[in-house]
Motif scaffolding. Structure first.
Motif, PDB file in Angstrom:
ATOM      1  N   ARG A 297      39.299  37.264  43.452  1.00 39.50           N
ATOM      2  CA  ARG A 297      38.742  37.303  42.095  1.00 39.50           C
ATOM      3  C   ARG A 297      37.229  37.123  42.095  1.00 39.50           C
ATOM      4  O   ARG A 297      36.676  36.300  42.836  1.00 39.50           O
TER       5      ARG A 297
ATOM      6  N   LYS B  84      43.497  37.252  36.895  1.00 39.37           N
ATOM      7  CA  LYS B  84      42.199  37.688  36.379  1.00 39.37           C
ATOM      8  C   LYS B  84      41.708  36.799  35.232  1.00 39.37           C
ATOM      9  O   LYS B  84      40.818  37.193  34.478  1.00 39.37           O
TER      10      LYS B  84
ATOM     11  N   GLU C 167      39.702  48.563  36.614  1.00 43.38           N
ATOM     12  CA  GLU C 167      39.929  47.344  37.408  1.00 43.38           C
ATOM     13  C   GLU C 167      38.622  46.935  38.098  1.00 43.38           C
ATOM     14  O   GLU C 167      37.614  46.771  37.419  1.00 43.38           O
TER      15      GLU C 167
ATOM     16  N   GLN D 130      34.162  36.667  39.053  1.00 39.47           N
ATOM     17  CA  GLN D 130      33.819  36.537  37.633  1.00 39.47           C
ATOM     18  C   GLN D 130      32.344  36.870  37.419  1.00 39.47           C
ATOM     19  O   GLN D 130      31.502  36.620  38.277  1.00 39.47           O
TER      20      GLN D 130
ATOM     21  N   GLY E  87      37.409  40.386  37.744  1.00 40.62           N
ATOM     22  CA  GLY E  87      38.068  41.510  38.394  1.00 40.62           C
ATOM     23  C   GLY E  87      38.591  41.082  39.751  1.00 40.62           C
ATOM     24  O   GLY E  87      38.282  39.982  40.235  1.00 40.62           O
ATOM     25  N   LEU E  88      39.385  41.939  40.364  1.00 48.17           N
ATOM     26  CA  LEU E  88      40.013  41.622  41.644  1.00 48.17           C
ATOM     27  C   LEU E  88      39.532  42.587  42.721  1.00 48.17           C
ATOM     28  O   LEU E  88      39.839  43.769  42.702  1.00 48.17           O
TER      29      LEU E  88
END
Length: 376
Positions: free
Chosen positions: A222, A267, A38, A224, A299-300
């Protein structure tokens, strides 16, 4: 029955399990997917907050300890697993820093090497940087690590550890409580009993702890990223400008990031973010315009109201602990935050004062549940 169940198999969860097992405890680590896949996989791997002088003292203390620990951790993992996390200590160049005087004052206070350098120095260290810069800030001790490989190495180390049982693709449905005491966790198919429970669920920690009656103010944010397939040697060190960065890997590839988006547990990658990230990267290193974008992902992060992670005992619950809410600095703070929690759980002298990170302390500083949409 194990001494501890650790919920969550990111870098925080895996290092927590490793610290406790090294200290003599027996551990079951349970992860709903695959370990290290993750936020731990999705981040850039800079072993420092992006602009460390803009963070609170508790963050600086954890960061300083972690930075000193990463070289030995990477060496241990390489020797024990054969997987190289690619720790590189090539320094960081800051371009276009508006609060440079604050940064230099911070460096003196924390004895962190940071200097103002001229254009000749800048382009000697990073010839591919866009022309026109007359100065920069230079942090020579900054390191970076290839976080997907760090995750693989930690997973391999846990698999080989005699005191650790690793369960993947097993979702935790709730914390088992008996008279306000945690006694294990409930999965879809079984009960995992343990003397104590440690929640390291990243952006999902709030949901995991809600079953135990705790409203932990951690939410997903989030981010990126893009990866360029660049010729080896184009960039040798991290370069940061206006909040965006490029990070070189040993094979020449260059990671560029990142966005900050409040979109819940989504995501999905977007064309807009890709365009923005590529534009920012090319403004730093113009030659990247000729390089292929090999990968684009999201991803978070586990966002928290103040950016300070929750590390310690859950209030009004016995034998239940949390290590979550590291926001943008999970990889940076992981060695220190996991050592700090392990120190408390194993009765050792803590590496730093634990009070600023304890949930009972941080919850007194955070907004009410009604104000969650206004978190920064």
């Amino acid at each position: 029955m194990n001494d501890f169940v650790v919920v969550g198999g990111g870098v925080i969860g895996m290092l927590t399990a490793l610290e406790l097992a090294d200290g003599g405890a027996s551990i079951t680590l349970v992860e709903r997917g695959q370990c290290g896949r993750e936020a731990s996989w999705a981040g850039g791997g800079i072993v420092s907050p992006l602009y460390p002088w803009r963070y609170s003292s508790p963050i600086s203390r954890l960061s300083a300890w972690s930075e000193g620990f990463y070289p030995s951790l990477a060496e241990r993992l390489l020797e024990s697993t054969g997987i190289d996390p690619e720790y590189r200590q090539q320094g960081l160049l800051y371009l276009n820093v508006e609060d440079a005087e604050t940064a230099l004052a911070w460096s003196e206070e924390y004895a962190k090497p940071l200097t103002r350098v001229n254009a000749d120095f800048l382009y000697d260290k990073a010839p591919a940087v866009a022309p026109g810069c007359d100065s920069a800030l230079w942090m020579p001790t900054l390191g970076s690590i290839r976080n997907p490989r760090l995750g693989k190495a930690l997973r391999a180390a846990l698999e080989a550890h005699p005191r650790v049982r690793l369960l993947e693709n097993v979702a935790v449905k709730g914390i088992l409580m008996q008279d306000d005491t945690a006694i294990g966790v409930q999965t879809a198919n079984s009960v995992l009993a343990a003397g104590q429970v440690v929640v390291c669920g990243g952006a999902w920690s709030r949901e995991i702890l809600s079953e135990a009656g705790m409203a932990l103010p951690v939410r997903p944010v989030r981010g990126q990223m893009v990866l360029f397939k660049a010729p080896k040697g184009l960039v040798e060190r991290v370069v940061l400008k206006n909040g965006r960065y490029v990070i070189p890997r040993a094979d020449g590839r260059i990671v560029a990031g990142s966005t900050l988006e409040e979109v819940g547990f989504d995501k999905t990658t977007t064309a807009e973010a890709r365009e923005s990230l590529v534009k920012s990267a090319c403004e730093i290193i113009p030659a990247l315009a000729e390089c292929e974008v090999e990968h684009h992902w999201a991803g978070l992060r586990p966002g928290s109201p103040t950016g300070t992670p929750f590390i310690g005992a859950v209030p009004e619950r016995r034998h239940l602990h949390v290590n979550a809410g590291h926001y943008r600095n999970g990889l940076v703070l992981a060695p220190a935050s996991t050592r700090l929690l392990a120190d408390q759980l194993l009765g050792r002298t803590p590496i730093v004062d634990p009070v600023p990170y304890q949930p009972v302390t941080l919850l007194a500083q955070t907004p009410s549940e009604d104000a969650t949409t206004h978190w920064a």
